[in-house]
Structures are given as C-alpha cells and as structure tokens.
Design a protein around this motif. Structure first.
Motif, short mmCIF file in Angstrom:
data_model
loop_
_atom_site.label_atom_id
_atom_site.label_comp_id
_atom_site.label_asym_id
_atom_site.label_seq_id
_atom_site.Cartn_x
_atom_site.Cartn_y
_atom_site.Cartn_z
N VAL A 157 29.32 15.03 62.29
CA VAL A 157 28.66 16.32 62.09
C VAL A 157 27.15 16.17 62.25
N ALA A 158 26.59 15.11 61.65
CA ALA A 158 25.15 14.89 61.76
C ALA A 158 24.74 14.65 63.20
N ARG A 159 25.53 13.85 63.93
CA ARG A 159 25.21 13.58 65.33
C ARG A 159 25.31 14.85 66.17
N ALA A 160 26.31 15.66 65.89
CA ALA A 160 26.48 16.90 66.65
C ALA A 160 25.30 17.85 66.41
N LYS A 161 24.85 17.94 65.16
CA LYS A 161 23.70 18.80 64.86
C LYS A 161 22.44 18.28 65.53
N THR A 162 22.28 16.95 65.54
CA THR A 162 21.11 16.37 66.19
C THR A 162 21.13 16.64 67.68
N ALA A 163 22.30 16.46 68.29
CA ALA A 163 22.42 16.71 69.73
C ALA A 163 22.16 18.17 70.06
N ALA A 165 20.26 20.24 68.34
CA ALA A 165 18.83 20.48 68.19
C ALA A 165 18.05 19.96 69.39
N GLN A 166 18.44 18.78 69.88
CA GLN A 166 17.77 18.22 71.05
C GLN A 166 17.97 19.09 72.28
N ASN A 167 19.20 19.57 72.47
CA ASN A 167 19.47 20.44 73.61
C ASN A 167 18.67 21.74 73.51
N THR A 168 18.59 22.30 72.31
CA THR A 168 17.82 23.53 72.12
C THR A 168 16.35 23.30 72.45
N MET A 169 15.83 22.16 72.00
CA MET A 169 14.43 21.85 72.26
C MET A 169 14.18 21.67 73.75
N MET A 170 15.10 20.96 74.43
CA MET A 170 14.92 20.74 75.87
C MET A 170 15.01 22.05 76.64
N ASP A 171 15.90 22.94 76.22
CA ASP A 171 15.99 24.25 76.87
C ASP A 171 14.69 25.04 76.67
N ALA A 172 14.13 24.94 75.46
CA ALA A 172 12.88 25.65 75.21
C ALA A 172 11.75 25.10 76.06
N VAL A 173 11.70 23.78 76.18
CA VAL A 173 10.66 23.16 77.02
C VAL A 173 10.82 23.59 78.47
N LYS A 174 12.05 23.65 78.91
CA LYS A 174 12.30 24.05 80.30
C LYS A 174 11.86 25.49 80.55
N ASN A 175 12.08 26.36 79.55
CA ASN A 175 11.73 27.76 79.73
C ASN A 175 10.23 28.00 79.79
N ILE A 176 9.43 27.10 79.22
CA ILE A 176 7.97 27.30 79.25
C ILE A 176 7.29 26.38 80.26
#
Length: 236
Positions: A157-163, A165-176
C-alpha cells in the motif's frame, strides 16, 4: 476433524509462498486483504481443533495418572492383606489367614489391571504429545505468516501510494513544460502575446488617427492664408 487433517492444513498454510501469489495477482492489495481474512479464519479454526486435541491429551494424561495411582494403592492394600494373613497364620488362625490372602490376591489383580491400563495408554499419550507439539509449531508458523502477510500488505500500500504521488508529480511537471507547445502554459503565453499585439495595434491605430488630425489642421491653415491673400489682391 482428525488430528492428521488439522496438522496437514496447518503445515500447508504455513508453507504458502506469498511472493509467488503476489506475482499472479491482478490486484495484489485486494488479494492480500483476502489472504489475511482467510488466514485469520483458518488460524481460528485450527486453534479450536488444536485446543480440542490438547484437551483430549490432558484427559488421557489424567486417566494415566489415575491408573498409576490406583496401581500403587492396590499394591499397598495387597501388601497389608498379605501381612495380616501372615500374622493370623502365625497365631494359628489359618482360616482367617486364607481369607486375607485371598484379599491380597484380589488387590494384586486390581493392581495388575491398573498397571496394564496405564501401560496401554502410554504409547497413545506419547503419540498425542508429539502431535500437539507439531500442531503448536504449525500454529506459530501460521501466526508468523499472518504477520508477514500484514507487513507485505502495508508495504504494498505504501509503495502504491508513493508511485501514485510520483506519477501525479511527473504529470504536473509535464503540463507546465514551457517547451511543450501543447501545454497549458504555452497556450496561455500565446494568448497573452496575442493580447499584447492587439494592444500595440490599437496604439498604432490611435497614433495614426492623431497624425491625420494635425495634418488636417495644417491644411486648414494653408487654405486660410490663401483666402487672405486673395482678399488682399481684390482690395487693391
């Protein structure tokens, strides 16, 4: 449920390969939650069966102790009756002596029966003791496996949440990403540039209109000068 069945189930569950199960699962977290529920239920079931087996063993041990004590008691009674018979015989009371010898024989027969029952129960008690030890060990393995399952579930569960969060962050970086012409920021910048250009165009248009008005004033001054000179010529 037989003791062999309980022991087989405990042994089988204790040897479950969690990592292999995870590799085959479409949703590992849900599968682990289900495994935890199954393990908990199986442990409860096994604990009940093991408790029954232990209870039966304790009953056998109690019966064995009772037989051993009974054998010792009947041996004491046989000895007492035999001594009484010897005393009576020595005093010349042969009939009474024979009666006490017969009592000693009865006591010895009871002693032999108790000893036989105790001896017969000993192999069963030894086997049951070994089974109980194995069942307890199996239950400990199951409890350890349950702890391992819970730890695996929590780690997953912890690894899934971390992954996530990382995907969300990378998507945000890509959008800007300003170098990406299709990004929201690039489109907004293009809109601002168009507005700026539009404002410059309006300024230039306004400046052109003002110049034209001044030119018209100049033309008006020239025309007035011409009219004045014409009037002067006529007045001569």
């Amino acid at each position: 449920m037989s003791k062999q069945t309980v022991l087989g189930r405990v042994t089988q569950l204790a040897k479950a390969n969690i990592n292999a199960l995870l590799d085959q699962a479409e949703d590992p977290q849900k599968m682990l939650d289900q495994l935890i529920r199954d393990y908990t239920n199986n442990i409860t079931e096994a604990e009940t069966a093991v408790a029954t087996t232990i209870g039966n063993l304790r009953m056998l041990e109690a019966d064995h102790t009772e037989d051993v004590d009974a054998a010792a008691e009947w041996g004491g009674k046989a000895l007492a009756a035999s001594r009484k018979a010897d005393e009576l015989r020595a005093s010349g009371a042969a009939g009474d002596a024979d009666r006490f010898d017969n009592l000693a024989k009865v006591a010895l027969g009871r002693q032999l029966q108790s000893e036989k029952e105790a001896k017969t129960a000993e192999p069963t008690i030894a086997a049951q003791t070994e089974v109980v030890a194995k069942l307890k060990s199996g239950l400990d393995s199951m409890r350890n496996k349950l702890t391992e399952l819970k730890a695996k579930r929590d780690e997953l569960v912890a690894r899934a949440k971390t992954a996530q969060a990382q995907n969300t962050m990378m998507d945000a970086v890509k959008n800007i990403d300003v170098m990406d012409p299709t990004s929201d920021l690039a489109r907004f910048e293009d809109k601002v540039r168009r507005e700026e250009a539009k404002a410059l165009g309006k300024q230039e248009l306004a400046a052109s209109s003002l110049d034209a008005q001044f030119e018209a004033l100049d033309d008006l001054g020239t025309s007035s000068e011409i009219d004045a000179r014409l009037a002067a010529l006529k007045s001569r």
